[in-house]
Scaffold this motif. Structure first.
Motif, PDB file in Angstrom:
ATOM      1  N   LEU A   1       1.107  -0.977   0.067  1.00 32.05           N
ATOM      2  CA  LEU A   1      -0.040   0.064  -0.291  1.00 32.05           C
ATOM      3  C   LEU A   1       0.992   1.518  -0.065  1.00 32.05           C
ATOM      4  CD1 LEU A   1      -3.091  -1.206   2.439  1.00 32.05           C
ATOM      5  CD2 LEU A   1      -2.823  -0.985  -0.017  1.00 32.05           C
ATOM      6  N   ARG A   2       1.739   1.230   0.452  1.00 30.13           N
ATOM      7  CA  ARG A   2       2.789   2.504   0.570  1.00 30.13           C
ATOM      8  C   ARG A   2       3.607   2.827  -0.730  1.00 30.13           C
ATOM      9  NH1 ARG A   2       8.345   2.518   3.645  1.00 30.13           N
ATOM     10  NH2 ARG A   2       8.564   0.453   2.563  1.00 30.13           N
ATOM     11  N   LEU A   3       3.951   1.767  -1.407  1.00 29.86           N
ATOM     12  CA  LEU A   3       4.294   1.854  -3.002  1.00 29.86           C
ATOM     13  C   LEU A   3       3.733   1.957  -3.976  1.00 29.86           C
ATOM     14  CD1 LEU A   3       7.461   1.685  -4.417  1.00 29.86           C
ATOM     15  CD2 LEU A   3       6.085  -1.108  -4.550  1.00 29.86           C
ATOM     16  N   GLY A   4       1.798   1.658  -3.166  1.00 30.41           N
ATOM     17  CA  GLY A   4       1.018   1.642  -4.926  1.00 30.41           C
ATOM     18  C   GLY A   4       0.513   2.637  -4.542  1.00 30.41           C
ATOM     19  N   LEU A   5      -0.087   3.248  -3.428  1.00 32.40           N
ATOM     20  CA  LEU A   5      -0.903   4.013  -3.437  1.00 32.40           C
ATOM     21  C   LEU A   5      -0.400   5.328  -2.146  1.00 32.40           C
ATOM     22  CD1 LEU A   5      -4.224   2.062  -2.061  1.00 32.40           C
ATOM     23  CD2 LEU A   5      -3.368   2.692  -4.488  1.00 32.40           C
ATOM     24  N   GLY A   6       0.666   5.187  -1.700  1.00 35.74           N
ATOM     25  CA  GLY A   6       1.992   6.250  -1.670  1.00 35.74           C
ATOM     26  C   GLY A   6       0.821   6.484   0.463  1.00 35.74           C
ATOM     27  N   LEU A   7       0.057   5.417   1.210  1.00 37.07           N
ATOM     28  CA  LEU A   7       0.299   5.504   2.769  1.00 37.07           C
ATOM     29  C   LEU A   7       1.163   5.037   3.141  1.00 37.07           C
ATOM     30  CD1 LEU A   7      -2.905   2.742   2.217  1.00 37.07           C
ATOM     31  CD2 LEU A   7      -3.175   5.561   2.314  1.00 37.07           C
ATOM     32  N   PRO A   8       1.577   5.692   4.654  1.00 34.49           N
ATOM     33  CA  PRO A   8       2.116   5.802   5.180  1.00 34.49           C
ATOM     34  C   PRO A   8       1.964   4.244   6.051  1.00 34.49           C
ATOM     35  CG  PRO A   8       1.185   6.951   6.839  1.00 34.49           C
ATOM     36  CD  PRO A   8       0.507   7.090   4.491  1.00 34.49           C
ATOM     37  N   LEU A   9       3.343   4.042   6.445  1.00 31.27           N
ATOM     38  CA  LEU A   9       3.493   2.651   6.986  1.00 31.27           C
ATOM     39  C   LEU A   9       2.453   2.512   7.557  1.00 31.27           C
ATOM     40  CD1 LEU A   9       7.141   0.770   6.957  1.00 31.27           C
ATOM     41  CD2 LEU A   9       5.564   0.132   5.470  1.00 31.27           C
TER      42      LEU A   9
ATOM     43  N   LEU B   1       2.666  -1.187 -11.125  1.00 31.34           N
ATOM     44  CA  LEU B   1       1.719  -1.456  -9.733  1.00 31.34           C
ATOM     45  C   LEU B   1       0.696  -1.959  -9.256  1.00 31.34           C
ATOM     46  CD1 LEU B   1       4.505   2.412  -8.166  1.00 31.34           C
ATOM     47  CD2 LEU B   1       3.568  -0.244  -7.143  1.00 31.34           C
ATOM     48  N   PRO B   2      -0.003  -2.061  -9.384  1.00 32.36           N
ATOM     49  CA  PRO B   2      -1.192  -2.104  -9.816  1.00 32.36           C
ATOM     50  C   PRO B   2      -1.661  -3.858  -9.240  1.00 32.36           C
ATOM     51  CG  PRO B   2      -1.867  -0.001 -11.075  1.00 32.36           C
ATOM     52  CD  PRO B   2      -0.095  -0.839 -11.159  1.00 32.36           C
ATOM     53  N   LEU B   3      -1.189  -4.349 -10.511  1.00 36.11           N
ATOM     54  CA  LEU B   3      -1.169  -5.853 -10.668  1.00 36.11           C
ATOM     55  C   LEU B   3      -0.524  -6.313  -9.011  1.00 36.11           C
ATOM     56  CD1 LEU B   3      -0.929  -7.328 -14.248  1.00 36.11           C
ATOM     57  CD2 LEU B   3      -2.954  -7.018 -12.491  1.00 36.11           C
ATOM     58  N   ALA B   4       1.363  -6.017  -9.175  1.00 33.91           N
ATOM     59  CA  ALA B   4       1.250  -6.170  -7.802  1.00 33.91           C
ATOM     60  C   ALA B   4       0.853  -5.541  -6.597  1.00 33.91           C
ATOM     61  CB  ALA B   4       3.342  -5.311  -8.024  1.00 33.91           C
ATOM     62  N   VAL B   5       0.666  -4.939  -5.930  1.00 31.42           N
ATOM     63  CA  VAL B   5      -0.570  -4.540  -5.257  1.00 31.42           C
ATOM     64  C   VAL B   5      -1.532  -5.558  -4.805  1.00 31.42           C
ATOM     65  CG1 VAL B   5      -2.509  -3.028  -4.353  1.00 31.42           C
ATOM     66  CG2 VAL B   5       0.061  -1.918  -5.196  1.00 31.42           C
ATOM     67  N   ALA B   6      -2.243  -5.330  -6.233  1.00 30.12           N
ATOM     68  CA  ALA B   6      -3.563  -6.464  -6.171  1.00 30.12           C
ATOM     69  C   ALA B   6      -3.224  -8.116  -5.871  1.00 30.12           C
ATOM     70  CB  ALA B   6      -4.237  -6.262  -7.023  1.00 30.12           C
ATOM     71  N   LEU B   7      -1.774  -8.352  -6.023  1.00 25.71           N
ATOM     72  CA  LEU B   7      -1.828  -9.516  -5.527  1.00 25.71           C
ATOM     73  C   LEU B   7      -1.316  -9.711  -4.167  1.00 25.71           C
ATOM     74  CD1 LEU B   7      -0.336 -12.289  -6.267  1.00 25.71           C
ATOM     75  CD2 LEU B   7       1.309 -11.705  -6.762  1.00 25.71           C
ATOM     76  N   VAL B   8      -0.621  -8.446  -3.675  1.00 24.77           N
ATOM     77  CA  VAL B   8      -0.118  -8.113  -2.651  1.00 24.77           C
ATOM     78  C   VAL B   8      -1.400  -9.193  -1.269  1.00 24.77           C
ATOM     79  CG1 VAL B   8       0.599  -6.809  -0.277  1.00 24.77           C
ATOM     80  CG2 VAL B   8       1.897  -7.352  -2.327  1.00 24.77           C
ATOM     81  N   VAL B   9      -2.434  -7.252  -2.038  1.00 28.61           N
ATOM     82  CA  VAL B   9      -4.217  -7.780  -1.210  1.00 28.61           C
ATOM     83  C   VAL B   9      -4.627  -8.305  -1.200  1.00 28.61           C
ATOM     84  CG1 VAL B   9      -5.725  -6.661  -1.584  1.00 28.61           C
ATOM     85  CG2 VAL B   9      -3.643  -5.004  -1.628  1.00 28.61           C
TER      86      VAL B   9
END
Length: 549
Positions: free
Chosen positions: A144-152, A318-326
């Motif tokens: 989420l930090r890498l894909g959406l910029g959310l702080p940890l 990034l969208p696919l990587a974040v989708a896989l992780v989520v």
């Protein structure tokens, strides 16, 4: 509310906690035997649901950490050694869960630990669930930090809170979630790996030649055992597989082949996919190492971002990587939260005789996991897992040895598992002594108490000691502490002609619900029967049968 729950009545208004326990546990038979009337899923649906729970990304981090530290050769051997141990010990546990429809805590009670003795192992298992929940939550927060910029810190909170609605509904909701998301998860995980190997064969050569930090590329015993110790922390995953396997349908002549296939796949077979993911983690970490450095090469979001970069447009990476992780995090952490809540609730109910509600312990488990995440447990992952593995190995090997050796070879342990209060001694020294001695000595070795030379051998010591001490204690005690009594006061046999738990029902005179034969005993003070959970919440012992001769 289910039809069964809506029929609930009680003549004892002084015990609202017991009524709450009945209502909640009838949703998916938490804390008790899973009856045939509830087990309507086919063997392959149960297997698919159970395997969906191993979609976690931690394997990629674990494999990467071992590979970067010790080199590819040592990592692959360590992964293989751990996988063999996990498969061998997981097989008897999975069989007992599927055959007798009980979870790992109930199996542990009758396999050397006793009614209260298994509280020790319930805490071990609960610790497994919040450690790995925190690990998966950390991985999702990185995505989420890498894909959406959310702080940890915010990513940690999001990854924790989002599973609460999903875990409330138990097996019915989890089976649908796991079945529908598994194909998407498999495609996103496998496609980039196949593409890299097909388009750049040199990646395989670099992967195989990687020597690790300061290594010479050779395979050595100390590195293999240190790596295997980290992998063996996953040995308790069989407990989460069993939380699904207990819903297997009865084994019959007609479904025998499918039944065994599902049990092996979803039971000990989970480690085959787990070992493969760990090896892929090493591969991807080596692939991206020169670009991101060792500090972040163990992060799955970075690994799959690097793999997706090679095969698709940058805007899609990034969208696919974040989708896989989520997707992965949701699939495993609903299982972690569910299984952890069962373990905590089971222990609390036995010790106090009170049932505060499973959701209370969902929140407790998630609170501990969130605290670990905020403490940045990801940065010292291997240390936590290496320490934890000693306890987990001692527990699982003790129970597996009791089943394989004490039940089938020595015949000192009762063949059929027993879990009901009153039928078991409070503590059985066979399992408790073997577990405490094996885990205690191996932890001392892990922390260098016995010298630096023996430190890598702590997981081996845990497994060997548990394997030797369990039958030794059974021989010394002559099996006297397994059963408090052999007759539960009911004439109806526990098993049908096929050896499956009987589906004959009885009404519990305390909660006024119907339960199948294995879940009830006769009541000491009434000419009636009482269910296992009402026995657990009986603070004065009014319903508990006296000890046998």
């Amino acid at each position: 509310m289910s039809t069964t729950e809506s029929r609930l009545t009680t003549t004892d208004p002084a015990k609202p906690g017991r009524d709450q326990a009945v209502r909640e546990t009838l949703e998916d038979y938490t804390l008790r035997f899973a009856p045939r009337s509830y087990r309507r899923w086919s063997p392959m649906v149960v297997a698919t649901t159970a395997l969906g729970g191993i979609a976690y990304m931690a394997d990629f981090s674990i494999g990467a950490g071992i590979g970067l530290a010790h080199g590819t050769g040592n990592a692959l051997v360590a992964i293989a050694v751990a996988a063999v141990v996990i498969f061998v010990t997981g097989f008897p546990l999975a069989y007992y869960a599927a055959r007798y429809n009980i979870d790992l805590d109930l199996i542990t009670r009758g396999s050397g630990f006793g009614y209260y003795g298994s509280v020790l192992t319930s805490v071990i298992f609960a610790s497994f669930t919040f450690i790995f929940f925190a690990l998966e939550g950390s991985i999702m927060a990185q995505g989420l930090r890498l894909g959406l910029g959310l702080p940890l810190w915010l990513g940690y909170a999001v990854s924790t809170l989002m599973v609460i609605p999903l875990v409330i509904y138990g097996m019915k909701a989890l089976s649908k979630l796991q079945v529908w998301t598994t194909p998407i998860w498999l495609l996103l995980m496998v496609a980039p790996l196949v593409y890299l190997v097909a388009t750049d064969p040199g990646t395989v050569d670099r992967f195989l030649a990687y020597a690790g930090t300061g290594g010479d590329g050779g395979v050595n015993t100390a590195s293999v055992l240190l790596g295997a110790g980290v992998c063996l922390s996953l040995i308790a995953q069989i407990g989460e597989q069993i939380d699904y396997l207990r819903f297997m349908p009865p084994r019959t002549g007609a479904n025998k082949r499918g039944w065994w296939t599902a049990v092996i796949m979803a039971g000990p077979g989970w480690v085959v996919l787990g070992a493969l993911k760990q090896a892929i983690g090493v591969f991807l970490a080596v692939y991206i190492l020169t670009r991101v450095g060792p500090a972040t090469a163990t992060e799955p979001i970075q690994q799959f971002k690097g793999a997706f970069d090679a095969m698709m447009p940058s805007w899609l990476v990034l969208p696919l990587a974040v989708a896989l992780v989520v997707i992965s995090q949701i699939k495993i952490n609903v299982t972690n939260a569910y299984s952890g809540s069962l373990a905590w609730t089971n222990s609390f109910t036995r010790v106090t005789g009170r049932y505060p509600g499973r959701m209370v312990f969902v929140l407790v488990n998630l609170g501990i996991a969130l605290t670990l995440m905020e403490a940045d447990m990801f940065s010292f992952l291997n240390g936590i897992l290496g320490f934890y593995s000693n306890c987990a190995i001692a527990w699982v090997v003790t129970v597996a040895t009791d089943i394989m050796i004490n039940k089938y070879l020595l015949k000192l342990s009762p063949h059929a598992p027993e879990f009901r209060r009153g039928m078991l001694h409070a503590v059985n020294p066979v399992g408790v002594v073997a577990f405490v001695a094996a885990s205690g000595l191996s932890i001392a070795m892990y922390f260098h108490v016995l010298g630096d030379t023996l430190q890598p051998y702590s997981p081996v010591a845990a497994a060997v000691l548990a394997f030797v001490l369990t039958p030794l204690m059974a021989i010394v005690t002559r099996g006297r502490y397994y059963l408090r009594r052999t007759d539960d006061g009911i004439a109806e046999p526990l098993f049908d002609a096929d050896g499956n738990p009987s589906a004959v029902t009885y009404d519990c005179h305390v909660c006024h619900q119907s339960y199948e034969r294995p879940d009830v005993t006769a009541c000491r003070t009434h000419d009636a029967v009482v269910c296992s959970l009402c026995l657990s919440t009986d603070k004065v012992g009014d319903h508990i049968l006296p000890a046998g001769a």
